[in-house]
Design an enzyme around this catalytic site. Structure first.
Site, PDB file in Angstrom:
ATOM      1  N   GLU A   1      48.401  40.223  21.621  1.00  0.00           N
ATOM      2  CA  GLU A   1      47.404  40.865  20.752  1.00  0.00           C
ATOM      3  C   GLU A   1      46.581  39.794  20.052  1.00  0.00           C
ATOM      4  OE1 GLU A   1      48.631  44.720  18.751  1.00  0.00           O
ATOM      5  OE2 GLU A   1      50.586  43.860  19.138  1.00  0.00           O
TER       6      GLU A   1
ATOM      7  N   ARG B   1      46.574  40.219   8.072  1.00  0.00           N
ATOM      8  CA  ARG B   1      47.847  40.277   8.816  1.00  0.00           C
ATOM      9  C   ARG B   1      47.640  40.018  10.301  1.00  0.00           C
ATOM     10  NH1 ARG B   1      50.477  44.707  11.657  1.00  0.00           N
ATOM     11  NH2 ARG B   1      48.613  45.898  11.168  1.00  0.00           N
TER      12      ARG B   1
ATOM     13  N   HIS C   1      41.306  48.210  11.448  1.00  0.00           N
ATOM     14  CA  HIS C   1      41.591  47.949  12.859  1.00  0.00           C
ATOM     15  C   HIS C   1      40.265  48.035  13.613  1.00  0.00           C
ATOM     16  CE1 HIS C   1      43.301  48.125  16.850  1.00  0.00           C
ATOM     17  NE2 HIS C   1      44.482  47.849  16.332  1.00  0.00           N
TER      18      HIS C   1
ATOM     19  N   SER D   1      61.120  57.191   4.980  1.00  0.00           N
ATOM     20  CA  SER D   1      61.938  57.236   6.195  1.00  0.00           C
ATOM     21  C   SER D   1      61.226  56.585   7.375  1.00  0.00           C
ATOM     22  CB  SER D   1      62.299  58.684   6.514  1.00  0.00           C
ATOM     23  OG  SER D   1      61.113  59.469   6.591  1.00  0.00           O
ATOM     24  N   GLY D   2      60.443  55.537   7.088  1.00  0.00           N
ATOM     25  CA  GLY D   2      59.871  54.723   8.168  1.00  0.00           C
ATOM     26  C   GLY D   2      60.848  53.606   8.519  1.00  0.00           C
ATOM     27  N   ILE D   3      60.359  52.621   9.243  1.00  0.00           N
ATOM     28  CA  ILE D   3      61.242  51.537   9.703  1.00  0.00           C
ATOM     29  C   ILE D   3      61.884  50.808   8.516  1.00  0.00           C
ATOM     30  CG2 ILE D   3      59.350  49.836   9.887  1.00  0.00           C
ATOM     31  CD1 ILE D   3      60.800  48.737  12.380  1.00  0.00           C
TER      32      ILE D   3
ATOM     33  N   SER E   1      53.917  56.062   9.326  1.00  0.00           N
ATOM     34  CA  SER E   1      53.053  55.151  10.103  1.00  0.00           C
ATOM     35  C   SER E   1      53.850  54.531  11.232  1.00  0.00           C
ATOM     36  CB  SER E   1      52.490  54.042   9.211  1.00  0.00           C
ATOM     37  OG  SER E   1      51.482  54.556   8.397  1.00  0.00           O
TER      38      SER E   1
ATOM     39  N   HIS F   1      43.327  50.548   8.242  1.00  0.00           N
ATOM     40  CA  HIS F   1      44.553  50.529   9.036  1.00  0.00           C
ATOM     41  C   HIS F   1      45.771  50.048   8.260  1.00  0.00           C
ATOM     42  CE1 HIS F   1      46.875  50.190  12.717  1.00  0.00           C
ATOM     43  NE2 HIS F   1      47.092  48.896  12.516  1.00  0.00           N
TER      44      HIS F   1
ATOM     45  N   ARG G   1      41.970  40.007  13.688  1.00  0.00           N
ATOM     46  CA  ARG G   1      41.344  41.312  13.475  1.00  0.00           C
ATOM     47  C   ARG G   1      40.142  41.315  12.552  1.00  0.00           C
ATOM     48  NH1 ARG G   1      46.360  45.358  13.127  1.00  0.00           N
ATOM     49  NH2 ARG G   1      46.758  44.985  15.316  1.00  0.00           N
TER      50      ARG G   1
HETATM   51  P1  FAD Z   1      56.020  54.229   6.932  1.00  0.00           P
HETATM   52  O1  FAD Z   1      56.491  54.102   8.311  1.00  0.00           O
HETATM   53  O2  FAD Z   1      54.618  54.662   6.734  1.00  0.00           O
HETATM   54  O3  FAD Z   1      56.960  55.267   6.171  1.00  0.00           O
HETATM   55  C1  FAD Z   1      56.630  55.685   4.866  1.00  0.00           C
HETATM   56  C2  FAD Z   1      57.608  56.753   4.436  1.00  0.00           C
HETATM   57  O4  FAD Z   1      57.522  56.956   3.034  1.00  0.00           O
HETATM   58  C3  FAD Z   1      57.382  58.115   5.059  1.00  0.00           C
HETATM   59  O5  FAD Z   1      58.635  58.666   5.390  1.00  0.00           O
HETATM   60  C4  FAD Z   1      56.772  58.930   3.933  1.00  0.00           C
HETATM   61  O6  FAD Z   1      57.013  60.322   4.015  1.00  0.00           O
HETATM   62  C5  FAD Z   1      57.505  58.339   2.759  1.00  0.00           C
HETATM   63  N1  FAD Z   1      56.863  58.537   1.471  1.00  0.00           N
HETATM   64  C6  FAD Z   1      55.678  58.043   1.048  1.00  0.00           C
HETATM   65  N2  FAD Z   1      55.446  58.447  -0.204  1.00  0.00           N
HETATM   66  C7  FAD Z   1      56.495  59.206  -0.581  1.00  0.00           C
HETATM   67  C8  FAD Z   1      56.832  59.929  -1.746  1.00  0.00           C
HETATM   68  N3  FAD Z   1      56.027  59.966  -2.836  1.00  0.00           N
HETATM   69  N4  FAD Z   1      57.995  60.616  -1.779  1.00  0.00           N
HETATM   70  C9  FAD Z   1      58.815  60.639  -0.715  1.00  0.00           C
HETATM   71  N5  FAD Z   1      58.544  59.980   0.429  1.00  0.00           N
HETATM   72  C10 FAD Z   1      57.399  59.275   0.484  1.00  0.00           C
HETATM   73  N6  FAD Z   1      52.479  47.448  12.985  1.00  0.00           N
HETATM   74  C11 FAD Z   1      53.047  46.628  13.895  1.00  0.00           C
HETATM   75  O7  FAD Z   1      53.744  45.675  13.515  1.00  0.00           O
HETATM   76  N7  FAD Z   1      52.865  46.863  15.224  1.00  0.00           N
HETATM   77  C12 FAD Z   1      52.125  47.895  15.699  1.00  0.00           C
HETATM   78  O8  FAD Z   1      52.011  48.071  16.899  1.00  0.00           O
HETATM   79  C13 FAD Z   1      51.498  48.753  14.762  1.00  0.00           C
HETATM   80  N8  FAD Z   1      50.717  49.780  15.178  1.00  0.00           N
HETATM   81  C14 FAD Z   1      50.246  50.663  14.257  1.00  0.00           C
HETATM   82  C15 FAD Z   1      49.531  51.780  14.692  1.00  0.00           C
HETATM   83  C16 FAD Z   1      49.109  52.740  13.783  1.00  0.00           C
HETATM   84  C17 FAD Z   1      48.338  53.933  14.252  1.00  0.00           C
HETATM   85  C18 FAD Z   1      49.386  52.560  12.398  1.00  0.00           C
HETATM   86  C19 FAD Z   1      48.952  53.574  11.407  1.00  0.00           C
HETATM   87  C20 FAD Z   1      50.055  51.420  11.961  1.00  0.00           C
HETATM   88  C21 FAD Z   1      50.484  50.479  12.880  1.00  0.00           C
HETATM   89  N9  FAD Z   1      51.180  49.345  12.467  1.00  0.00           N
HETATM   90  C22 FAD Z   1      51.735  48.506  13.397  1.00  0.00           C
HETATM   91  C23 FAD Z   1      51.553  49.170  11.069  1.00  0.00           C
HETATM   92  C24 FAD Z   1      53.003  49.649  10.885  1.00  0.00           C
HETATM   93  O9  FAD Z   1      53.228  50.759  11.723  1.00  0.00           O
HETATM   94  C25 FAD Z   1      53.294  50.047   9.468  1.00  0.00           C
HETATM   95  O10 FAD Z   1      52.888  49.033   8.595  1.00  0.00           O
HETATM   96  C26 FAD Z   1      54.799  50.250   9.291  1.00  0.00           C
HETATM   97  O11 FAD Z   1      55.282  51.171  10.236  1.00  0.00           O
HETATM   98  C27 FAD Z   1      55.084  50.752   7.898  1.00  0.00           C
HETATM   99  O12 FAD Z   1      56.436  51.094   7.836  1.00  0.00           O
HETATM  100  P2  FAD Z   1      57.044  51.555   6.456  1.00  0.00           P
HETATM  101  O13 FAD Z   1      58.475  51.858   6.711  1.00  0.00           O
HETATM  102  O14 FAD Z   1      56.700  50.576   5.411  1.00  0.00           O
HETATM  103  O15 FAD Z   1      56.232  52.910   6.100  1.00  0.00           O
HETATM  104  C1  SIN Z   2      47.831  47.864  17.641  1.00  0.00           C
HETATM  105  O1  SIN Z   2      48.626  48.276  18.483  1.00  0.00           O
HETATM  106  O2  SIN Z   2      46.699  47.465  17.895  1.00  0.00           O
HETATM  107  C2  SIN Z   2      48.258  47.850  16.216  1.00  0.00           C
HETATM  108  C3  SIN Z   2      49.107  46.672  15.989  1.00  0.00           C
HETATM  109  C4  SIN Z   2      49.267  46.409  14.533  1.00  0.00           C
HETATM  110  O3  SIN Z   2      48.691  47.070  13.685  1.00  0.00           O
HETATM  111  O4  SIN Z   2      50.010  45.459  14.229  1.00  0.00           O
END
Ligand code: FAD
Ligand code: SIN
Length: 531
Positions: free
Chosen positions: A113, A384, A241, A12-14, A41, A349, A288
């Site tokens: 950035e 990345r 990071h 349920s991420g982006i 994340s 990260h 990075r």
């Molecule tokens: P996530 O958002 O991590 O969602 C994963 C989902 O999967 C969660 O809901 C979790 O519960 C679910 N899940 C996992 N395993 C299971 C399972 N076995 N069963 C059921 N559910 C499960 N990127 C940028 O582009 N810009 C930024 O500014 C940036 N800043 C960041 C700052 C931080 C602190 C971090 C940690 C990352 C950052 N990133 C940034 C990277 C970016 O946020 C992530 O790569 C991105 O949000 C990942 O999205 P996603 O939907 O793939 O996974």
């Molecule tokens: C940050 O805000 O420095 C993280 C950005 C990213 O991971 O893309």
């Protein structure tokens, strides 16, 4: 329990939510999230999302910045197509309710950035991810076609293997029929049959002792796909990071966004010396991998546990206005960023590799898509570019959704799928075995598979991982399953992939830096002066 659904989304991420919102117009959707829905994340993303909005920026500049950061290993065609789709996806996020900061004239306020040659990061103060997830979840919860299962843990993909067929990694017609899910209410394993399955399960940060990732980032989706014999690539490229807050004991490590360096923050060693000029002419805004290695070198050279990020010279009002989250967090541990330097240290990260997907985000398994951090799309190459991951997730989830919709009518459920067989699983093991192995694993990865590597260290890691693997598999076969044991197993699996792929790469490139091999021709750290 047995359920049937058109589209099953793990995560349920982006990536998961944006996919769900698009396909929900065409069928019933289940989104499973192993924690509360917003614990992702995505929620912690600070800097923002990269997209070309206005001149003097151009697609070509964003393409070149991405290719340079990726150190020669990006797929240029993928880079070009993702960059050119950026604005459309930003407009969609806005339509779904996400709010990005604007200037007084109504244009978007664009941050900068590392590795970016222009200001192109759309953001919501320093909590962009929280804003995006708020908006998407609101839409998802209001959609009658989407069922959100919080606290449900996806265990394994269902393929022909579960029907008793022998499948190998070379089989060219592996199909996904759904997923086995651990039900938190009954503690039993449910069968969810889906016509189309989307893995959007995020990253692997918790393979390491120090990470910016929330506890949910345990590589479940990558591991599940690998077990089902999907293609997985580029796992050696783990991005550290450069600047997480040095605050021993805090887990996950709090991120100090790179946008703060884009705003003028300066890295200093403990003597107060600015050091980035010694390493790269782009200074604080080099890609990075370069900034992280520079900090790592300073820490090793001076025998120190952290360096500083200095913001004292910046406009104090603007600083607090742009970075309220960082200001508040630092103040909570006695650091006033207007007057004090911020102690920072690199932390694991982001994983640049993962489940291999094509341009429509389809994996090598039929009816199985993947999007977001768990994938390898070809965009990031060996490193990345900052803020390209949220962009990648929305672009590929959109493509996956369109392709899924096109294919839906030609797919039916496979009713022959058996329910999970838990006979023989009788042990209710003590948690200490799991937590202790987890600690061992994270220490191995931090010590031997980190910013600077060598074959000796990687082989040490491999030997130790083999032992953890066999002990944990033994436990898994006999135990009544719980989330923690499954996460440990998945983390051991992805760590193995990281180490094996690192050992297979006989060069230093991007995030894979080995003392045994020279840097890839033409991609040496540029302008590195003698230390
Ligand atoms: P996530 O958002 O991590 O969602 C994963 C989902 O999967 C969660 O809901 C979790 O519960 C679910 N899940 C996992 N395993 C299971 C399972 N076995 N069963 C059921 N559910 C499960 N990127 C940028 O582009 N810009 C930024 O500014 C940036 N800043 C960041 C700052 C931080 C602190 C971090 C940690 C990352 C950052 N990133 C940034 C990277 C970016 O946020 C992530 O790569 C991105 O949000 C990942 O999205 P996603 O939907 O793939 O996974
Ligand atoms: C940050 O805000 O420095 C993280 C950005 C990213 O991971 O893309």
């Amino acid at each position: 329990m047995r359920k049937k659904v058109d589209f099953l989304v793990i995560g349920s991420g982006i990536a998961g939510l944006s996919y769900a919102l698009t396909v929900a117009k065409h069928g019933k959707v289940i989104v499973v999230s192993k924690s509360i829905a917003d614990e992702t994340s995505t929620k912690y993303a600070q800097g923002g999302i990269a997209a070309v909005m206005y001149s003097p920026d151009s697609f070509e500049k964003h393409v070149q910045d991405t290719l340079i950061a990726g150190a020669g290993l990006c797929n240029e065609e993928v880079v070009r197509s993702v960059v050119s789709e950026g604005r459309e996806r930003i407009e969609e996020l806005i339509k779904w309710g996400a709010d990005f900061d604007k200037q007084q004239d109504g244009s978007f306020s664009l941050g900068r950035e590392g590795g970016h040659s222009e200001n192109r990061i759309l953001h919501h103060k320093d909590s962009t991810g929280k804003e995006i997830i708020r908006a998407l979840l609101r839409k998802v919860k209001a959609n009658p076609n989407i069922e959100l299962l919080e606290g449900y843990f996806a265990l394994d993909l269902i393929t022909q293997h579960h029907l008793g067929e022998l499948i190998t990694r070379r089989s060219d017609d592996i199909q996904c029929f759904g997923v086995y899910i651990l039900n938190p209410k009954t503690k039993r394993i449910d069968t969810i049959l889906s016509k189309i399955t989307m893995i959007a399960s995020g990253g692997i940060g918790n393979a390491y002792r120090t990470t910016t990732n929330p506890v949910v980032a345990t590589g479940d989706g990558i591991s599940m796909a690998y077990r089902a014999k999907a293609l997985v690539e580029n796992m050696e490229f783990i991005q550290f990071h450069p600047t997480s807050l040095y605050n021993p004991g805090e887990k996950p490590s709090f991120l100090i966004t790179e946008a703060l360096r884009g705003f003028g923050g300066i890295l200093r060693n403990q003597k107060g010396e600015s050091f980035m000029a010694k390493y790269d002419e782009r200074m604080e805004l080099a890609p990075r991998d370069i900034v992280t290695r520079a900090i790592d070198t300073e820490m090793k050279y001076h025998g120190i546990s952290y360096v500083y990020l200095d913001c004292r010279h910046l406009d104090k009002e603007e600083l607090i206005q742009e970075f309220p989250g960082i200001f508040a967090k630092c103040l909570s541990i006695g650091i006033d960023i207007r007057k004090d330097m911020i102690p920072v240290v690199p932390a694991a990260h982001y994983v640049c590799g993962g489940i291999t997907v094509d341009n429509n985000s389809q994996s090598s398994i039929r009816h199985l898509y993947a999007s977001g951090e768990c994938t390898y799309t070809g965009l990031h190459g060996a490193n990345r570019l900052a803020s390209n991951s949220l962009l990648e997730a929305v672009v590929f989830s959109h493509r996956a959704a369109e392709d899924s919709i096109r294919r839906l009518n030609g797919i039916s459920w496979n009713n022959a799928v058996p329910d999970w067989n838990d006979q023989g699983m009788v042990l209710n093991e003590e948690m200490i075995l799991i937590t202790q192995t987890m600690r061992e694993l994270q220490n191995i990865m931090n010590s031997y598979v980190s910013i600077v590597r060598s074959d000796l260290r990687l082989n040490r890691a491999l030997n130790r991982l083999n032992l953890l693997y066999s002990e944990t598999e033994e436990l898994y076969k006999k135990s009544i399953l719980n989330k923690e044991l499954c996460e440990l197993r998945n983390l051991i699996n992805v760590s193995y992939l990281i180490v094996k792929m690192a050992l297979n790469r006989k060069e230093s490139v991007g995030l894979h830096y080995s003392t045994d091999y020279p840097q890839r021709e033409g991609w040496q750290t540029i302008h590195l002066s003698e230390h």
